[in-house]
Design an enzyme around this catalytic site. Structure first.
Site, short mmCIF file in Angstrom:
data_model
loop_
_atom_site.label_atom_id
_atom_site.label_comp_id
_atom_site.label_asym_id
_atom_site.label_seq_id
_atom_site.Cartn_x
_atom_site.Cartn_y
_atom_site.Cartn_z
N LYS A 1 0.81 -1.49 0.09
CA LYS A 1 -0.03 -0.35 -0.08
C LYS A 1 0.45 1.51 -0.26
O LYS A 1 2.67 1.44 0.46
CB LYS A 1 -0.67 0.30 1.24
CG LYS A 1 -2.10 -0.96 1.09
CD LYS A 1 -2.60 -1.22 2.61
CE LYS A 1 -3.90 -2.47 2.55
NZ LYS A 1 -4.84 -2.55 3.68
N TYR B 1 -12.74 -2.51 -3.44
CA TYR B 1 -12.64 -2.59 -2.01
C TYR B 1 -14.61 -2.53 -1.98
O TYR B 1 -15.37 -2.26 -1.12
CB TYR B 1 -12.45 -1.70 -0.59
CG TYR B 1 -11.22 -1.50 -0.71
CD1 TYR B 1 -10.71 -2.74 0.22
CD2 TYR B 1 -10.13 -0.65 -0.55
CE1 TYR B 1 -9.56 -3.44 0.42
CE2 TYR B 1 -8.90 -0.94 -0.22
CZ TYR B 1 -8.34 -2.09 0.21
OH TYR B 1 -7.30 -1.97 0.72
N ASN C 1 -2.01 0.50 6.90
CA ASN C 1 -1.68 -1.15 7.49
C ASN C 1 -0.59 -1.85 6.45
O ASN C 1 -0.11 -2.93 6.30
CB ASN C 1 -2.66 -1.92 8.25
CG ASN C 1 -3.40 -2.06 7.19
OD1 ASN C 1 -3.16 -1.96 5.74
ND2 ASN C 1 -4.34 -3.06 7.72
N HIS D 1 -2.40 -5.27 1.82
CA HIS D 1 -3.19 -5.98 0.91
C HIS D 1 -3.11 -7.53 0.97
O HIS D 1 -2.09 -8.04 0.58
CB HIS D 1 -4.08 -5.73 0.42
CG HIS D 1 -5.50 -6.75 -0.18
ND1 HIS D 1 -6.59 -6.24 0.68
CD2 HIS D 1 -5.56 -6.98 -1.38
CE1 HIS D 1 -7.28 -7.21 0.13
NE2 HIS D 1 -6.77 -7.61 -0.60
N GLU E 1 -10.03 -10.79 -6.99
CA GLU E 1 -9.00 -9.44 -7.37
C GLU E 1 -7.58 -9.62 -8.43
O GLU E 1 -7.08 -8.57 -8.49
CB GLU E 1 -8.86 -9.40 -5.76
CG GLU E 1 -9.48 -9.16 -4.52
CD GLU E 1 -8.27 -9.14 -3.48
OE1 GLU E 1 -10.07 -8.75 -2.62
OE2 GLU E 1 -7.77 -9.46 -3.15
P1 IDP Z 1 -7.45 -6.91 6.06
O1 IDP Z 1 -6.91 -5.63 5.14
O2 IDP Z 1 -6.76 -7.27 6.62
O3 IDP Z 1 -8.67 -7.85 5.79
P2 IDP Z 1 -10.13 -5.48 6.20
O4 IDP Z 1 -11.05 -6.04 7.34
O5 IDP Z 1 -10.98 -6.72 5.10
O6 IDP Z 1 -8.60 -6.07 6.77
O7 IDP Z 1 -10.13 -4.17 6.00
C1 IDP Z 1 -9.56 -3.54 4.35
C2 IDP Z 1 -9.37 -2.48 4.88
O8 IDP Z 1 -9.33 -1.88 5.10
C3 IDP Z 1 -7.88 -2.69 5.98
O9 IDP Z 1 -6.34 -2.88 5.63
C4 IDP Z 1 -7.60 -1.51 6.52
O10 IDP Z 1 -6.22 -0.54 6.03
C5 IDP Z 1 -8.56 -0.96 6.93
N1 IDP Z 1 -10.30 -0.83 7.87
C6 IDP Z 1 -10.03 -1.84 8.85
N2 IDP Z 1 -10.79 -0.97 8.95
C7 IDP Z 1 -10.84 -0.36 9.47
C8 IDP Z 1 -10.76 1.02 10.78
O11 IDP Z 1 -11.85 0.06 11.76
N3 IDP Z 1 -10.60 2.27 10.58
C9 IDP Z 1 -10.37 2.14 9.63
N4 IDP Z 1 -9.60 1.58 8.20
C10 IDP Z 1 -9.79 0.38 8.46
MG MG Z 2 -9.49 -7.94 4.08
#
Ligand code: IDP
Ligand code: MG
Length: 134
Positions: free
Chosen positions: A11, A51, A114, A117, A128
């Site tokens: 990212k 997304y 973070n 992905h 994807e």
């Molecule tokens: P993942 O990336 O670990 O699969 P997901 O639940 O699929 O996590 O969420 C997709 C992305 O959305 C996350 O990687 C993160 O960047 C963002 N995200 C998830 N939860 C939150 C939140 O509570 N606040 C802000 N961003 C979030």
């Molecule tokens: Mg995810």
């Protein structure tokens, strides 16, 4: 067991901090093959499509602006059980919860920035991968 494929993204926060090589090194060290790789700067429209499963989440808008805020690295990773293997190497979504030694524990800034992905199922991996590589 036959090889699986998954989509991995590095990212904007990690590309910006020159962490591409360090992250790819973790994949290769763990026996994962980088089958395809490219650097792209996606549009907000593209991010919304990518997304789509999160469209009803309160953070959807920020998530899409973030993914389209700068260049990212898109990869198809290949290997045995690579969907789970990649998820394990990534660590928990929130870096505060990520286990020692995982990519997010080492490099992520926050729950939204973070660093990586990874597809979470065979169905999503194939969707994807076609979105990024077709
Ligand atoms: P993942 O990336 O670990 O699969 P997901 O639940 O699929 O996590 O969420 C997709 C992305 O959305 C996350 O990687 C993160 O960047 C963002 N995200 C998830 N939860 C939150 C939140 O509570 N606040 C802000 N961003 C979030
Ligand atoms: Mg995810």
């Amino acid at each position: 067991m036959s090889d699986q494929k998954t989509l991995s993204l590095i990212k904007p926060d990690a590309v910006e901090r020159n962490l591409v090589g360090k992250i790819i090194d973790i994949f290769e060290t763990n026996g994962i093959v980088i089958e395809k790789i490219k650097k792209v700067h996606v549009s907000n429209e593209f991010a919304k499509k990518f997304y789509d499963v999160h469209k009803d989440k309160p953070f959807f808008k920020e998530l899409c602006s973030y993914l389209s805020s700068g260049p990212i690295i898109a990869m198809v990773l290949k290997g045995e059980n690579v969907i789970k293997k990649n998820r394990d190497l990534m660590g928990a979504t929130n870096p505060k919860d990520a286990k020692e030694g995982t990519i997010r524990q080492k490099f992520a800034i926050s729950i939204d920035k973070n660093s990586v992905h990874g597809s979470d199922s065979e169905e999503n991996a194939s969707k994807e991968i076609s979105l990024f590589f077709s």
